[in-house]
Design an enzyme around this catalytic site. Structure first.
Site, PDB file in Angstrom:
ATOM      1  N   ARG A 192       0.841  -1.197   0.000  1.00  0.00           N
ATOM      2  CA  ARG A 192       0.000   0.000   0.000  1.00  0.00           C
ATOM      3  C   ARG A 192       0.874   1.244   0.000  1.00  0.00           C
ATOM      4  NH1 ARG A 192      -3.715   0.403   5.071  1.00  0.00           N
ATOM      5  NH2 ARG A 192      -3.987  -1.814   4.612  1.00  0.00           N
ATOM      6  N   SER A 210      -8.500   0.099  -0.363  1.00  0.00           N
ATOM      7  CA  SER A 210      -9.398  -0.251   0.746  1.00  0.00           C
ATOM      8  C   SER A 210     -10.095   0.996   1.285  1.00  0.00           C
ATOM      9  CB  SER A 210      -8.612  -0.992   1.836  1.00  0.00           C
ATOM     10  OG  SER A 210      -9.470  -1.494   2.822  1.00  0.00           O
ATOM     11  N   HIS A 211      -9.921   1.287   2.587  1.00  0.00           N
ATOM     12  CA  HIS A 211     -10.618   2.424   3.194  1.00  0.00           C
ATOM     13  C   HIS A 211      -9.672   3.613   3.392  1.00  0.00           C
ATOM     14  CE1 HIS A 211      -8.786   0.048   6.374  1.00  0.00           C
ATOM     15  NE2 HIS A 211      -8.695   1.164   7.067  1.00  0.00           N
ATOM     16  N   LYS A 251      -3.899  -6.432  -2.804  1.00  0.00           N
ATOM     17  CA  LYS A 251      -4.176  -7.579  -1.929  1.00  0.00           C
ATOM     18  C   LYS A 251      -4.057  -8.833  -2.788  1.00  0.00           C
ATOM     19  CE  LYS A 251      -7.260  -5.169   1.277  1.00  0.00           C
ATOM     20  NZ  LYS A 251      -8.641  -4.984   1.794  1.00  0.00           N
ATOM     21  N   ASP A 260     -17.005  -0.883   3.088  1.00  0.00           N
ATOM     22  CA  ASP A 260     -15.810  -0.074   2.906  1.00  0.00           C
ATOM     23  C   ASP A 260     -15.484   0.039   1.414  1.00  0.00           C
ATOM     24  OD1 ASP A 260     -14.717  -2.593   2.374  1.00  0.00           O
ATOM     25  OD2 ASP A 260     -12.908  -2.251   3.552  1.00  0.00           O
ATOM     26  N   ASP A 269     -13.514  -1.286  -0.690  1.00  0.00           N
ATOM     27  CA  ASP A 269     -13.342  -2.450  -1.575  1.00  0.00           C
ATOM     28  C   ASP A 269     -14.250  -3.616  -1.202  1.00  0.00           C
ATOM     29  OD1 ASP A 269     -11.816  -3.030   0.751  1.00  0.00           O
ATOM     30  OD2 ASP A 269     -10.485  -4.355  -0.365  1.00  0.00           O
ATOM     31  N   ASP A 311     -14.842  -5.517   1.460  1.00  0.00           N
ATOM     32  CA  ASP A 311     -14.533  -6.698   2.277  1.00  0.00           C
ATOM     33  C   ASP A 311     -14.807  -6.481   3.765  1.00  0.00           C
ATOM     34  OD1 ASP A 311     -12.350  -5.097   2.897  1.00  0.00           O
ATOM     35  OD2 ASP A 311     -10.822  -6.511   2.194  1.00  0.00           O
ATOM     36  N   ARG A 312     -15.269  -5.249   4.127  1.00  0.00           N
ATOM     37  CA  ARG A 312     -15.632  -5.000   5.526  1.00  0.00           C
ATOM     38  C   ARG A 312     -17.044  -4.428   5.585  1.00  0.00           C
ATOM     39  NH1 ARG A 312     -12.426  -1.517   8.812  1.00  0.00           N
ATOM     40  NH2 ARG A 312     -12.456  -0.133   7.033  1.00  0.00           N
ATOM     41  N   HIS A 340     -14.405  -7.365   9.098  1.00  0.00           N
ATOM     42  CA  HIS A 340     -14.094  -8.501   8.217  1.00  0.00           C
ATOM     43  C   HIS A 340     -14.846  -9.717   8.774  1.00  0.00           C
ATOM     44  CE1 HIS A 340     -10.753  -6.853   5.804  1.00  0.00           C
ATOM     45  NE2 HIS A 340     -10.351  -6.225   6.889  1.00  0.00           N
TER      46      HIS A 340
END
Length: 461
Positions: free
Chosen positions: A16, A105-106, A115, A238, A240, A242-243, A325
């Site tokens: 990242r 992501s966030h 990822k 979020d 992407d 995944d949360r 998650h």
């Protein structure tokens, strides 16, 4: 040509950085070269590639695929979508042995990252350091792979829709201009009931609110919509996908560990006695609830890759983190998919015969702090935890050292751990009374003071 990554970009769970400062096309190319070399040496032939809605993602995808191809492997792009859609592609597409999702992501809009999944397992920690070492040494195979694309979104949507119950619900969905938007728009057309969507247009500048549902300030629009329309509950995602974040019909947040209580009841009805995993930040109420339902609660380290690996090791059908998650191996693939988790909340409510609001109301009200994060020098963060554990050992405290120090007292528990991804310490405490919580916080402050630190201002993610 060998390539050196910026030292801040190779993280514990992902890669990242800040576009144009610490991360760019040459990094994406090197990741493609190293990952494809590793996968090819392990017998792999094809890599699935996906990307989120950030403005820098298409540029990174082009360079990444070029790197994959020049190391001799084929790449199949599944296009723009949430990270779990890429995980799904890696799990089901023929001849695909690995996957890379380009996502920030966030994080703020000027960040991006990667990822990865490798032959069905999470790719993290030492794996990521190996990529860096291979790039620095120019240890790459040479070849000429092909590049193709495959639109998997409808197939993915149909697969997650299988979890939906027949019972109609009235739900609000807030995708925060993140990559989950197009999936949710297609999904709600397949579901019974009444569905209201917010901010499903993908916009990498996130004009409405930051795409992090674990911060309550980002749920304001969702709460307003649920209240105005008197809906059953609301879901948020979020950047992407995944949360997950959730609120009940009264606008109360259902935190990650509370969602896991609901999911555990549903899953344990099908898999009695199963081991259910949560991270060290989760409420004691969750562990007690799993045990009361006849399951085996297992406290494990924070980090989505660490949790997924532990699930495989112990054969767990369900796991989750405070951060939202949620991992279903039960009737699914074991990766963290927030949109699928939203459908499982509908299913749990239908199967348990109670509204989400009733399920939330039945939980004991614990008095706890949010996750508190404060800056500490990178060179000190793990050393401080070691010092704390040493002092607690001398004191004979009741300590779980799975991930930092989680200390049980008559008042409740407190946690102090070092973040794997940032130069911060993370603290949390939970008690049955306000006075008890104050005593727990005093213990945290005393431990920090003994190591020459003070709590200070909480910093963001």
């Amino acid at each position: 040509m060998p390539h050196n990554f910026h030292p801040t970009t190779l993280r514990e769970y992902d890669i990242r950085g800040i576009i144009g400062e610490t991360l760019g096309a040459e990094d994406a190319y090197a990741i493609g070269r190293s990952f494809a070399t590793l996968l090819g040496r392990a017998g792999g032939k094809k890599v699935a590639v996906g990307y989120d809605g950030r403005t820098s993602s298409p540029m990174l995808e082009e360079a990444l695929i070029c790197g994959i191809n020049e190391s001799g492997l084929d790449a199949v792009s599944v296009g723009m979508g949430p990270t779990p859609m890429l995980y799904y592609a890696e799990a089901v597409l023929e001849d695909v042995d690995g996957g890379i999702q380009i996502t920030g992501s966030h994080n703020p809009a000027n960040y991006n990252g990667f990822k990865m999944v490798f032959q069905g397992r999470p790719f993290f920690g030492a794996d990521i350091q190996t990529l860096g070492a291979m790039a620095a040494a120019g240890d790459w195979t040479e070849g000429a792979g092909s590049a193709s694309s495959f639109d998997i979104m409808d197939q993915y949507v149909a697969r997650i829709a299988e979890a939906a119950p027949d019972k109609p619900f009235r739900i609000a969905w807030d995708t925060g201009n993140g990559a989950a938007g197009p999936v949710v728009e297609r999904l709600v057309k397949l579901l019974p009931g009444e569905h209201h969507t917010l901010f499903t247009e993908v916009d990498g500048n996130f004009p409405n609110h930051h795409p992090d549902p674990t911060e309550e300030k980002n749920l304001v629009d969702l709460k307003r919509l649920v209240a105005e329309k008197q809906l059953d509950f609301g879901l948020a995602f979020d950047g992407d996908g995944d949360r997950i974040g959730a609120i009940d019909g009264q606008g109360r947040v259902i935190w990650g560990d509370q969602l896991l209580q609901i999911f555990a009841e549903d899953v344990l009805a099908d898999v009695p006695g199963a081991t259910i995993i949560a991270d060290v930040k989760a409420s004691q109420a969750l562990y007690d609830r799993i045990a009361a339902l006849g399951g085996k609660p297992l406290m494990w380290k924070t980090g989505h890759s660490l949790i997924k690996s532990k699930m495989k090791e112990v054969g767990s059908p369900l796991a989750g983190e405070m951060s939202g998650h949620i991992f279903f191996k039960h009737d699914y693939y074991g990766f963290d998919d927030a949109i699928y988790a939203g459908l499982r909340l509908m299913r749990a409510s239908a199967r348990l015969g109670k509204s989400v609001t009733e399920l939330r109301s039945a939980m004991p009200e614990m008095i706890n702090t949010p996750e508190m994060r404060f800056q500490v020098d990178e060179s000190r963060k793990f050393a401080v935890i070691d010092e704390v554990l040493a002092r607690l050992s001398v004191e004979g405290a009741d300590v779980n050292a799975t991930d930092g120090a989680r200390v049980n007292t008559a008042d409740g528990w407190w946690l102090l751990r070092a973040s794997n991804t940032q130069d911060v310490l993370v603290a949390r405490a939970e008690a049955s009374s306000e006075a008890g919580l104050e005593r727990l916080m005093a213990q945290i402050d005393a431990q920090l003071a003994a190591s020459g630190l003070e709590r200070g201002e909480s910093v963001g993610h």
